[in-house]
Design a protein around this motif. Structure first.
Motif, PDB file in Angstrom:
ATOM      1  N   LYS A  81     -29.138  74.953  87.181  1.00 26.34           N
ATOM      2  CA  LYS A  81     -28.726  74.519  85.991  1.00 26.34           C
ATOM      3  C   LYS A  81     -30.073  75.771  85.521  1.00 26.34           C
ATOM      4  O   LYS A  81     -31.430  75.345  86.334  1.00 26.34           O
ATOM      5  CB  LYS A  81     -29.191  73.648  85.784  1.00 26.34           C
ATOM      6  N   LEU A  82     -30.685  75.632  84.445  1.00 22.27           N
ATOM      7  CA  LEU A  82     -31.819  76.027  83.513  1.00 22.27           C
ATOM      8  C   LEU A  82     -32.527  75.031  83.103  1.00 22.27           C
ATOM      9  O   LEU A  82     -32.318  74.440  81.738  1.00 22.27           O
ATOM     10  CB  LEU A  82     -31.777  77.352  83.177  1.00 22.27           C
ATOM     11  N   LYS A 108     -37.638  77.302  72.175  1.00 23.99           N
ATOM     12  CA  LYS A 108     -35.688  76.580  72.907  1.00 23.99           C
ATOM     13  C   LYS A 108     -35.440  77.627  72.452  1.00 23.99           C
ATOM     14  O   LYS A 108     -33.883  78.160  72.900  1.00 23.99           O
ATOM     15  CB  LYS A 108     -35.723  74.805  73.107  1.00 23.99           C
ATOM     16  N   ASP A 109     -34.848  77.015  70.557  1.00 23.89           N
ATOM     17  CA  ASP A 109     -33.869  78.654  70.318  1.00 23.89           C
ATOM     18  C   ASP A 109     -34.054  79.916  70.841  1.00 23.89           C
ATOM     19  O   ASP A 109     -32.839  80.869  70.242  1.00 23.89           O
ATOM     20  CB  ASP A 109     -34.542  78.132  68.332  1.00 23.89           C
ATOM     21  N   LYS A 110     -34.137  80.413  71.174  1.00 24.31           N
ATOM     22  CA  LYS A 110     -34.424  81.965  72.023  1.00 24.31           C
ATOM     23  C   LYS A 110     -34.088  81.944  72.581  1.00 24.31           C
ATOM     24  O   LYS A 110     -34.344  82.419  73.309  1.00 24.31           O
ATOM     25  CB  LYS A 110     -36.313  82.341  71.304  1.00 24.31           C
ATOM     26  N   PHE A 116     -30.364  71.634  80.378  1.00 19.41           N
ATOM     27  CA  PHE A 116     -31.476  70.606  79.152  1.00 19.41           C
ATOM     28  C   PHE A 116     -32.161  70.296  78.995  1.00 19.41           C
ATOM     29  O   PHE A 116     -32.977  71.278  79.797  1.00 19.41           O
ATOM     30  CB  PHE A 116     -30.512  69.411  80.039  1.00 19.41           C
ATOM     31  N   GLU A 117     -32.719  69.865  78.399  1.00 14.79           N
ATOM     32  CA  GLU A 117     -34.322  69.409  78.295  1.00 14.79           C
ATOM     33  C   GLU A 117     -35.288  67.862  79.019  1.00 14.79           C
ATOM     34  O   GLU A 117     -34.686  66.393  79.178  1.00 14.79           O
ATOM     35  CB  GLU A 117     -34.982  69.307  76.808  1.00 14.79           C
ATOM     36  N   VAL A 130     -35.167  62.511  90.036  1.00  7.22           N
ATOM     37  CA  VAL A 130     -35.146  62.173  88.846  1.00  7.22           C
ATOM     38  C   VAL A 130     -34.432  63.410  88.121  1.00  7.22           C
ATOM     39  O   VAL A 130     -33.082  63.670  87.359  1.00  7.22           O
ATOM     40  CB  VAL A 130     -36.956  62.021  87.611  1.00  7.22           C
ATOM     41  N   ILE A 131     -34.866  65.096  88.034  1.00 10.49           N
ATOM     42  CA  ILE A 131     -34.283  66.235  87.933  1.00 10.49           C
ATOM     43  C   ILE A 131     -32.890  66.168  88.351  1.00 10.49           C
ATOM     44  O   ILE A 131     -31.232  66.237  87.884  1.00 10.49           O
ATOM     45  CB  ILE A 131     -35.136  67.420  88.147  1.00 10.49           C
ATOM     46  N   MET A 132     -32.351  66.045  89.600  1.00 10.40           N
ATOM     47  CA  MET A 132     -31.353  66.059  90.724  1.00 10.40           C
ATOM     48  C   MET A 132     -30.336  65.113  89.838  1.00 10.40           C
ATOM     49  O   MET A 132     -29.367  65.544  89.369  1.00 10.40           O
ATOM     50  CB  MET A 132     -30.835  65.806  91.753  1.00 10.40           C
ATOM     51  N   ASP A 133     -30.723  63.712  89.547  1.00 11.66           N
ATOM     52  CA  ASP A 133     -29.992  62.300  89.219  1.00 11.66           C
ATOM     53  C   ASP A 133     -29.853  62.934  87.838  1.00 11.66           C
ATOM     54  O   ASP A 133     -27.801  62.776  87.574  1.00 11.66           O
ATOM     55  CB  ASP A 133     -30.662  61.811  88.684  1.00 11.66           C
ATOM     56  N   LYS A 134     -30.253  63.935  86.857  1.00 13.05           N
ATOM     57  CA  LYS A 134     -29.782  63.946  85.498  1.00 13.05           C
ATOM     58  C   LYS A 134     -28.527  65.152  85.416  1.00 13.05           C
ATOM     59  O   LYS A 134     -27.830  65.010  85.095  1.00 13.05           O
ATOM     60  CB  LYS A 134     -31.047  64.255  84.539  1.00 13.05           C
ATOM     61  N   CYS A 135     -29.130  66.096  86.446  1.00  9.04           N
ATOM     62  CA  CYS A 135     -28.542  67.564  86.566  1.00  9.04           C
ATOM     63  C   CYS A 135     -26.481  66.138  86.735  1.00  9.04           C
ATOM     64  O   CYS A 135     -26.032  66.833  86.298  1.00  9.04           O
ATOM     65  CB  CYS A 135     -29.034  67.763  87.783  1.00  9.04           C
TER      66      CYS A 135
END
Length: 140
Positions: A81-82, A108-110, A116-117, A130-135
Motif C-alpha cells: 500500500k502507498l 494529496k489531491d495530486k 490511506f493517511e 500500528v501501520i500493518m494493523d491498519k493495512c
C-alpha cells in the motif's frame, strides 16, 4: 494551489508516479521550500531502505509529508500500500504546523493512488505494527 497559497512542485508528482508505477523509491519526504511558498521533495528513499529508515528520517522539530511504499503479509499473501503520512510533531513551530495542515489537501489531491493517511505527532503513531494493523483492517 492550496487554501494557504502554497503550490505543489511538479517534480513531486513525477517522482511519486515513479514510486507508484516502478517502485523506484521505498519512501518520499516532502516539505516546504525556504520561502514557504511551495511543497517540494526533500528526500527520496534509496533501494534497500526500510520503513525504519523512513521513520528515522522524520525530523524531531519540523513538519513533513511522507509517502511510504509499505509491504506486508496478510492471509491473502504479500500486499503493498502507498501510505500518506502527515508528520507534525508537537515540537514543530506553530506556523509550520498551520501551513502544513492547510496545504496537505493540495498535495494529496495530486498524488493519485494513495491507500490511506496517517496523522502523526509522535513516533508511536508511525510504529510499523500500528501501520500493518491498519493495512490489514482496511483490506478486509
Amino acid at each position: 494551489m492550496s487554501a494557504t497559497g502554497i503550490a505543489v512542485d511538479d517534480e513531486c508528482v513525477k517522482v511519486f508516479n515513479a514510486m507508484k508505477k516502478e517502485h523506484a523509491y521505498p519512501f518520499l519526504l516532502f516539505g516546504f521550500n525556504d520561502k514557504l511558498n511551495q511543497i517540494v521533495i526533500l528526500q527520496k528513499g534509496e533501494a534497500g531502505q526500510t520503513f525504519g529508515d523512513f521513520v528515522s528520517a522524520l525530523p524531531k522539530n519540523d513538519v513533513r509529508y511522507g509517502v511510504v511504499d509499505f509491504h506486508y503479509s496478510s492471509d491473502d499473501g504479500e500486499r503493498q500500500k502507498l501510505i500518506f503520512v502527515n508528520w507534525a510533531p508537537d515540537s514543530a513551530p506553530i506556523k509550520k504546523k498551520m501551513v502544513a495542515a492547510g496545504s496537505k489537501v493540495s498535495l494529496k489531491d495530486k498524488l493519485v493512488g494513495l491507500s490511506f493517511e496517517i496523522q502523526a505527532t509522535d513516533l508511536s503513531e508511525v510504529d510499523e505494527k500500528v501501520i500493518m494493523d491498519k493495512c490489514i483492517t482496511l483490506s478486509k
